[in-house]
Design a protein around this motif. Structure first.
Motif, PDB file in Angstrom:
ATOM      1  N   MET B   1      20.044  37.567  57.467  1.00  0.00           N
ATOM      2  CA  MET B   1      21.427  37.773  57.022  1.00  0.00           C
ATOM      3  C   MET B   1      21.759  36.796  55.893  1.00  0.00           C
ATOM      4  SD  MET B   1      24.802  37.693  59.356  1.00  0.00           S
ATOM      5  CE  MET B   1      25.506  39.282  59.679  1.00  0.00           C
ATOM      6  N   SER B   2      22.518  37.275  54.968  1.00  0.00           N
ATOM      7  CA  SER B   2      22.856  36.437  53.838  1.00  0.00           C
ATOM      8  C   SER B   2      23.778  35.297  54.258  1.00  0.00           C
ATOM      9  CB  SER B   2      23.551  37.275  52.779  1.00  0.00           C
ATOM     10  OG  SER B   2      24.268  36.441  51.910  1.00  0.00           O
ATOM     11  N   SER B   3      23.694  34.204  53.502  1.00  0.00           N
ATOM     12  CA  SER B   3      24.558  33.087  53.846  1.00  0.00           C
ATOM     13  C   SER B   3      25.909  33.209  53.166  1.00  0.00           C
ATOM     14  CB  SER B   3      23.886  31.789  53.430  1.00  0.00           C
ATOM     15  OG  SER B   3      23.708  31.806  52.032  1.00  0.00           O
ATOM     16  N   ARG B   4      26.064  34.215  52.308  1.00  0.00           N
ATOM     17  CA  ARG B   4      27.362  34.353  51.649  1.00  0.00           C
ATOM     18  C   ARG B   4      28.383  34.951  52.602  1.00  0.00           C
ATOM     19  NH1 ARG B   4      27.406  34.075  46.059  1.00  0.00           N
ATOM     20  NH2 ARG B   4      29.327  35.232  45.977  1.00  0.00           N
ATOM     21  N   PRO B   5      29.492  34.252  52.827  1.00  0.00           N
ATOM     22  CA  PRO B   5      30.483  34.785  53.764  1.00  0.00           C
ATOM     23  C   PRO B   5      31.040  36.129  53.319  1.00  0.00           C
ATOM     24  CG  PRO B   5      31.283  32.794  52.677  1.00  0.00           C
ATOM     25  CD  PRO B   5      29.846  32.931  52.336  1.00  0.00           C
ATOM     26  N   GLU B   6      31.059  36.370  51.994  1.00  0.00           N
ATOM     27  CA  GLU B   6      31.636  37.628  51.501  1.00  0.00           C
ATOM     28  C   GLU B   6      30.889  38.834  52.039  1.00  0.00           C
ATOM     29  OE1 GLU B   6      30.621  35.291  49.197  1.00  0.00           O
ATOM     30  OE2 GLU B   6      32.573  34.399  48.847  1.00  0.00           O
ATOM     31  N   LEU B   7      29.565  38.626  52.328  1.00  0.00           N
ATOM     32  CA  LEU B   7      28.763  39.765  52.744  1.00  0.00           C
ATOM     33  C   LEU B   7      28.773  39.954  54.253  1.00  0.00           C
ATOM     34  CD1 LEU B   7      25.746  39.286  50.346  1.00  0.00           C
ATOM     35  CD2 LEU B   7      27.786  40.669  50.043  1.00  0.00           C
ATOM     36  N   GLN B   8      29.423  39.061  54.968  1.00  0.00           N
ATOM     37  CA  GLN B   8      29.378  39.144  56.424  1.00  0.00           C
ATOM     38  C   GLN B   8      30.547  39.906  57.026  1.00  0.00           C
ATOM     39  OE1 GLN B   8      28.495  35.352  58.163  1.00  0.00           O
ATOM     40  NE2 GLN B   8      27.019  34.894  56.570  1.00  0.00           N
ATOM     41  N   ALA B   9      31.733  39.624  56.574  1.00  0.00           N
ATOM     42  CA  ALA B   9      32.919  40.277  57.132  1.00  0.00           C
ATOM     43  C   ALA B   9      34.083  40.092  56.182  1.00  0.00           C
ATOM     44  CB  ALA B   9      33.250  39.666  58.487  1.00  0.00           C
ATOM     45  N   PRO B  10      35.118  40.918  56.315  1.00  0.00           N
ATOM     46  CA  PRO B  10      36.317  40.715  55.510  1.00  0.00           C
ATOM     47  C   PRO B  10      36.932  39.341  55.793  1.00  0.00           C
ATOM     48  CG  PRO B  10      36.424  42.798  56.662  1.00  0.00           C
ATOM     49  CD  PRO B  10      35.222  42.102  57.158  1.00  0.00           C
ATOM     50  N   PRO B  11      37.656  38.777  54.802  1.00  0.00           N
ATOM     51  CA  PRO B  11      38.117  37.395  54.958  1.00  0.00           C
ATOM     52  C   PRO B  11      38.998  37.168  56.184  1.00  0.00           C
ATOM     53  CG  PRO B  11      39.178  38.468  53.102  1.00  0.00           C
ATOM     54  CD  PRO B  11      38.059  39.349  53.530  1.00  0.00           C
ATOM     55  N   CYS B 127      35.952  41.208  44.918  1.00  0.00           N
ATOM     56  CA  CYS B 127      34.916  42.137  44.465  1.00  0.00           C
ATOM     57  C   CYS B 127      34.367  42.970  45.620  1.00  0.00           C
ATOM     58  CB  CYS B 127      33.775  41.376  43.812  1.00  0.00           C
ATOM     59  SG  CYS B 127      34.278  40.473  42.361  1.00  0.00           S
ATOM     60  N   ASN B 128      34.776  42.660  46.836  1.00  0.00           N
ATOM     61  CA  ASN B 128      34.283  43.426  47.982  1.00  0.00           C
ATOM     62  C   ASN B 128      35.290  44.500  48.366  1.00  0.00           C
ATOM     63  OD1 ASN B 128      32.575  41.288  47.860  1.00  0.00           O
ATOM     64  ND2 ASN B 128      32.516  40.961  50.065  1.00  0.00           N
ATOM     65  N   ALA B 129      34.777  45.624  48.807  1.00  0.00           N
ATOM     66  CA  ALA B 129      35.656  46.659  49.353  1.00  0.00           C
ATOM     67  C   ALA B 129      35.468  46.657  50.867  1.00  0.00           C
ATOM     68  CB  ALA B 129      35.294  48.010  48.774  1.00  0.00           C
ATOM     69  N   ASP B 130      36.402  46.034  51.566  1.00  0.00           N
ATOM     70  CA  ASP B 130      36.250  45.884  53.011  1.00  0.00           C
ATOM     71  C   ASP B 130      36.881  47.019  53.791  1.00  0.00           C
ATOM     72  OD1 ASP B 130      34.861  43.475  52.843  1.00  0.00           O
ATOM     73  OD2 ASP B 130      36.717  42.396  52.487  1.00  0.00           O
ATOM     74  N   LYS B 131      37.765  47.748  53.146  1.00  0.00           N
ATOM     75  CA  LYS B 131      38.380  48.893  53.813  1.00  0.00           C
ATOM     76  C   LYS B 131      38.200  50.102  52.911  1.00  0.00           C
ATOM     77  CE  LYS B 131      41.974  46.134  55.960  1.00  0.00           C
ATOM     78  NZ  LYS B 131      43.288  45.571  55.679  1.00  0.00           N
ATOM     79  N   SER B 132      38.341  51.284  53.491  1.00  0.00           N
ATOM     80  CA  SER B 132      38.141  52.478  52.675  1.00  0.00           C
ATOM     81  C   SER B 132      39.185  52.557  51.565  1.00  0.00           C
ATOM     82  CB  SER B 132      38.213  53.719  53.553  1.00  0.00           C
ATOM     83  OG  SER B 132      39.459  53.743  54.217  1.00  0.00           O
ATOM     84  N   SER B 133      40.344  51.911  51.805  1.00  0.00           N
ATOM     85  CA  SER B 133      41.396  51.986  50.788  1.00  0.00           C
ATOM     86  C   SER B 133      41.198  50.953  49.685  1.00  0.00           C
ATOM     87  CB  SER B 133      42.756  51.761  51.442  1.00  0.00           C
ATOM     88  OG  SER B 133      42.778  50.486  52.060  1.00  0.00           O
ATOM     89  N   HIS B 134      40.222  50.066  49.865  1.00  0.00           N
ATOM     90  CA  HIS B 134      40.029  49.013  48.871  1.00  0.00           C
ATOM     91  C   HIS B 134      39.232  49.525  47.679  1.00  0.00           C
ATOM     92  CE1 HIS B 134      40.685  45.201  51.496  1.00  0.00           C
ATOM     93  NE2 HIS B 134      41.721  45.986  51.455  1.00  0.00           N
ATOM     94  N   GLU B 135      39.749  49.239  46.513  1.00  0.00           N
ATOM     95  CA  GLU B 135      39.013  49.548  45.286  1.00  0.00           C
ATOM     96  C   GLU B 135      39.003  48.255  44.481  1.00  0.00           C
ATOM     97  OE1 GLU B 135      37.080  50.485  42.344  1.00  0.00           O
ATOM     98  OE2 GLU B 135      37.352  52.216  43.676  1.00  0.00           O
ATOM     99  N   PRO B 136      37.841  47.556  44.417  1.00  0.00           N
ATOM    100  CA  PRO B 136      37.809  46.226  43.808  1.00  0.00           C
ATOM    101  C   PRO B 136      38.473  46.152  42.440  1.00  0.00           C
ATOM    102  CG  PRO B 136      35.713  46.687  44.814  1.00  0.00           C
ATOM    103  CD  PRO B 136      36.532  47.933  44.963  1.00  0.00           C
TER     104      PRO B 136
END
Lengths: 124, 291
Positions: B1-11, B127-136
């Motif tokens: 698993m990546s160590s970048r928090p952005e890739l793990q879960a929404p903030p 830059c992450n789209a965490d929900k379907s409604s998110h458009e970076p």
């Protein structure tokens, strides 16, 4: 949340053209002593929307501010006014309650002094 | 698993109670955050006249950066999306006001009231789209647009970011420029993997003398160990053109690359479908000097 922040906040809901000022619904107000800084007060004064500030301080239960915005020259000399301005601006905290969008009536709850300004997906 | 928090879960989910607790218990995190915010404040270049300003802290989290602002005598308003982090800030009784909000939805502040904005390690989350409604792209547009509006004319915003790659950096920067900001990226310690830090230094209003961006630290091989990180002022240079990390050097022993290495590479090339000479006993042998 201090009145300073309330005076800067506006409703951000999609389609709302004039989301300022947010109406305050008070459940609990707390006062916290803060050191007065005249320079800051003079610097921030031109940016304050006085009518919204006056109304907000009334709702928060502080009635000693003048209704009309004073001349900026007052800030140079009138220490009594500066003290009142300081008290209303920085020492009154809205601890529990809500902020209400003036156009849509949407409520933003305030818990433990933190307004929840998160919008629902259909409001973005 | 990546160590970048952005890739793990929404903030708002990643920074839960356990993660938020680290920001009070870990002195390492606190030290890094404080250093970053001190540098951001330095880059903000507020006039040195002792007048407290009203600053905005975007992604204030547990208020570590806010404490630095308070130490410098300014008032601040902090915005964060994680309730757990804000609870930690409440416990610490930070001086600034806190807002629970999503920067990707726009900031919701009156125009022209803020004297400066800082943000520590937050903007790359957009830059992450965490929900379907998110458009970076839309979220970046909303964020920079509202930031530009709420800043006073000539005010600066310093955003420390950890872009994942070149494309992300370009994306963030292009939306900042589209919103009307002038400025660019300042890179501290560009040749170090660990100390390397990027700051977007943005100025409200048209480009002028005051919008020239400051220098990065540690460009000329300056040491970036902890005790020397204050750095030599004269050695600082802007390093916009040199944003790439130095490539890792390949280990080559005295006898050149070993036979296994060559065979492995040839195998890789074959799998890619390239034309590769067959493996023979001559493979990876050195040429005679008379050749």
């Amino acid at each position: 949340m201090r009145m300073l922040t309330h005076n800067m906040l506006s409703s951000n809901i999609k389609g709302v053209t004039n989301g300022f000022p947010l109406r305050i619904e008070v459940e609990k107000v707390v006062e916290k002593q803060v050191e007065i800084n005249h320079d800051f007060l003079r610097n921030i004064f031109p940016k304050i929307d006085w009518k919204a500030f006056f109304d907000a301080s009334r709702v928060m239960g502080y009635a000693e501010l003048p209704e009309e915005a004073p001349e900026p020259s007052v800030l140079e000399s009138d220490l009594e006014f500066l003290r009142k301005f300081h008290h209303a601006l920085l020492e009154l905290h809205l601890e529990e309650g809500a902020l209400v969008c003036p156009e849509t009536g949407r409520k933003f709850p305030v818990n433990k002094g933190i307004p929840n300004m998160l919008l629902h997906e259909d409001e973005v | 698993m990546s160590s970048r928090p952005e890739l793990q879960a929404p903030p708002e989910i990643f920074y839960d109670d356990t993660e938020a607790r680290k920001y009070t218990s870990s002195s390492r995190i606190a030290e890094i955050q404080t250093k970053l915010s001190e540098r951001a404040l330095e880059l903000l270049a507020l006039p040195d006249d002792g007048v407290p300003r009203l600053l905005l802290d975007i992604g204030c989290g547990s208020g570590l950066s806010g404490e630095t602002i308070t130490e410098n005598g300014h008032q601040w308003i902090g915005l964060d999306i994680s309730q757990s982090m804000l609870n930690v800030a409440l416990e610490k009784e930070v001086e600034g006001d806190l807002l629970l909000g999503d920067m990707g939805q726009g900031l919701g502040l009156r125009p022209g009231v803020i004297d400066g904005a800082i943000s520590i390690s937050a903007v790359q989350w957009l830059c992450n789209a965490d929900k379907s409604s998110h458009e970076p792209r839309l979220r970046l547009k909303a964020f920079f647009g509202s930031l530009y509006r709420c800043l006073a004319r000539g005010a600066r915003a310093v955003l420390q970011v950890y872009p994942e790659n070149l494309a992300q950096r370009e994306l963030i920067l292009s939306y900042a420029m589209r919103a009307g900001f002038a400025g660019g990226v300042v890179v501290d310690f560009p040749h170090s993997t660990k100390s390397r830090k990027e700051y977007l230094v943005l100025t409200c209003g048209p480009p002028s003398l005051s919008t020239t961006i400051p220098n990065g630290k540690g460009e000329d091989g300056e040491s970036c160990s902890d005790d020397e990180s204050s750095g030599d002022e004269e050695n600082q240079t802007v390093c916009i053109s040199d944003r790439h990390r130095p490539r890792k050097k390949q280990k080559i022993n005295k006898r050149g690359k070993a036979r296994e290495w060559v065979l492995r590479k040839k195998e890789q090339m074959r799998r890619k479908g390239n034309v590769v000479p067959p493996d023979t006993k001559y493979t990876a042998r050195k040429r005679k000097s008379r050749f």
